[in-house]
Enzyme design. Structure first.
Site, mmCIF file in Angstrom:
data_model
loop_
_atom_site.group_PDB
_atom_site.id
_atom_site.type_symbol
_atom_site.label_atom_id
_atom_site.label_comp_id
_atom_site.label_asym_id
_atom_site.label_seq_id
_atom_site.Cartn_x
_atom_site.Cartn_y
_atom_site.Cartn_z
ATOM 1 N N GLY A 113 0.833 -1.193 0.000
ATOM 2 C CA GLY A 113 0.000 0.000 0.000
ATOM 3 C C GLY A 113 0.866 1.241 0.000
ATOM 4 O O GLY A 113 2.055 1.179 0.340
ATOM 5 N N GLN A 162 3.046 9.954 1.437
ATOM 6 C CA GLN A 162 4.339 9.256 1.320
ATOM 7 C C GLN A 162 5.095 9.663 0.054
ATOM 8 O O GLN A 162 6.300 9.423 -0.049
ATOM 9 C CB GLN A 162 4.134 7.733 1.314
ATOM 10 C CG GLN A 162 3.634 7.192 2.644
ATOM 11 C CD GLN A 162 3.507 5.682 2.596
ATOM 12 O OE1 GLN A 162 2.489 5.158 2.173
ATOM 13 N NE2 GLN A 162 4.544 4.979 3.000
ATOM 14 N N CYS A 212 6.567 -0.372 6.708
ATOM 15 C CA CYS A 212 6.098 0.783 5.949
ATOM 16 C C CYS A 212 7.224 1.235 5.026
ATOM 17 O O CYS A 212 8.379 1.284 5.441
ATOM 18 C CB CYS A 212 5.746 1.896 6.928
ATOM 19 S SG CYS A 212 5.236 3.429 6.147
ATOM 20 N N LEU A 213 6.872 1.566 3.791
ATOM 21 C CA LEU A 213 7.894 2.016 2.835
ATOM 22 C C LEU A 213 8.559 3.310 3.306
ATOM 23 O O LEU A 213 9.672 3.614 2.898
ATOM 24 C CB LEU A 213 7.273 2.207 1.445
ATOM 25 C CG LEU A 213 6.748 0.934 0.768
ATOM 26 C CD1 LEU A 213 6.068 1.280 -0.547
ATOM 27 C CD2 LEU A 213 7.863 -0.076 0.540
ATOM 28 N N HIS A 269 -3.624 0.942 8.013
ATOM 29 C CA HIS A 269 -2.277 1.513 7.940
ATOM 30 C C HIS A 269 -2.252 2.717 6.987
ATOM 31 O O HIS A 269 -1.722 3.782 7.321
ATOM 32 C CB HIS A 269 -1.298 0.427 7.479
ATOM 33 C CG HIS A 269 0.115 0.885 7.305
ATOM 34 N ND1 HIS A 269 1.144 0.454 8.112
ATOM 35 C CD2 HIS A 269 0.673 1.751 6.416
ATOM 36 C CE1 HIS A 269 2.268 1.048 7.718
ATOM 37 N NE2 HIS A 269 2.012 1.828 6.687
ATOM 38 N N GLU A 270 -2.831 2.539 5.804
ATOM 39 C CA GLU A 270 -2.797 3.625 4.811
ATOM 40 C C GLU A 270 -3.651 4.808 5.250
ATOM 41 O O GLU A 270 -3.268 5.959 5.051
ATOM 42 C CB GLU A 270 -3.244 3.122 3.431
ATOM 43 C CG GLU A 270 -2.362 2.031 2.834
ATOM 44 C CD GLU A 270 -0.871 2.310 2.908
ATOM 45 O OE1 GLU A 270 -0.456 3.472 2.831
ATOM 46 O OE2 GLU A 270 -0.105 1.340 3.080
ATOM 47 N N HIS A 292 -1.891 7.141 7.535
ATOM 48 C CA HIS A 292 -0.990 8.095 6.865
ATOM 49 C C HIS A 292 -1.711 9.406 6.549
ATOM 50 O O HIS A 292 -1.105 10.474 6.572
ATOM 51 C CB HIS A 292 -0.458 7.509 5.549
ATOM 52 C CG HIS A 292 0.729 6.617 5.711
ATOM 53 N ND1 HIS A 292 1.925 7.059 6.218
ATOM 54 C CD2 HIS A 292 0.930 5.311 5.400
ATOM 55 C CE1 HIS A 292 2.803 6.058 6.223
ATOM 56 N NE2 HIS A 292 2.218 4.979 5.740
HETATM 57 ZN ZN ZN Z 1 3.062 3.130 5.552
#
Ligand code: ZN
Length: 149
Positions: A46, A51, A88-89, A130-131, A134
């Site tokens: 995701g 991000q 997480c990226l 999670h997304e 953000h």
């Molecule tokens: Zn993330």
């Protein structure tokens, strides 16, 4: 399509609240395409717009069934609890044990401007939570019980 630079922990933009998308403009379409490409390239499940440095309520998710976009997503129902590791990226090299709902029902708009409902369990429910975090400027490391590097 183009790859976008993924912002990492320490970048202020990850801590800001994203803005509601009032119209699906060409810019939003390009953003979604780029986010999907960027997520795929990074092998992520995701990616949220902040991000890649854009404070808009846009996320893309792919938990193995193909990518889809959620514009202005909102969780409308959730139940259960599952504790599992996630990463997480934007927080490369770390993972943490986080409690998330086992089941989530959410609504969002797609690129055609259509509202849809999505129900997810386990990994999909986790990815949605999670997304969406953000979009509020929250990272999983804020709520993880254990963080491992
Ligand atoms: Zn993330």
């Amino acid at each position: 399509m183009a790859l976008r630079k993924i912002r990492t922990e320490g970048d202020d933009i990850l801590r800001k609240k994203s803005k509601y998308v009032s119209e699906i403009t060409d810019n939003v379409k390009i953003l979604v395409e780029d986010m999907i490409e960027t997520m795929n390239e990074a092998n992520g499940a995701g990616l949220a717009a902040p991000q890649v440095g854009i404070l808009k309520r846009v996320v893309v998710i792919d938990v193995g069934d193909g990518p889809f976009e959620m514009i202005n997503p909102e969780i409308i129902e959730s139940r259960g609890e599952v504790e599992a590791y996630e990463g997480c990226l934007s927080v490369p090299g770390k993972s943490g044990k986080v409690i998330r709902p086992e089941y989530v029902k959410a609504k969002a708009t797609n690129l055609k401007g259509e509202e849809f409902i999505i129900e997810g369990e386990n990994l999909l429910a986790r990815a949605i939570c999670h997304e969406l975090d953000h979009l509020e400027g929250r990272l999983f490391i804020d709520i993880a019980e254990i963080i491992e590097e």
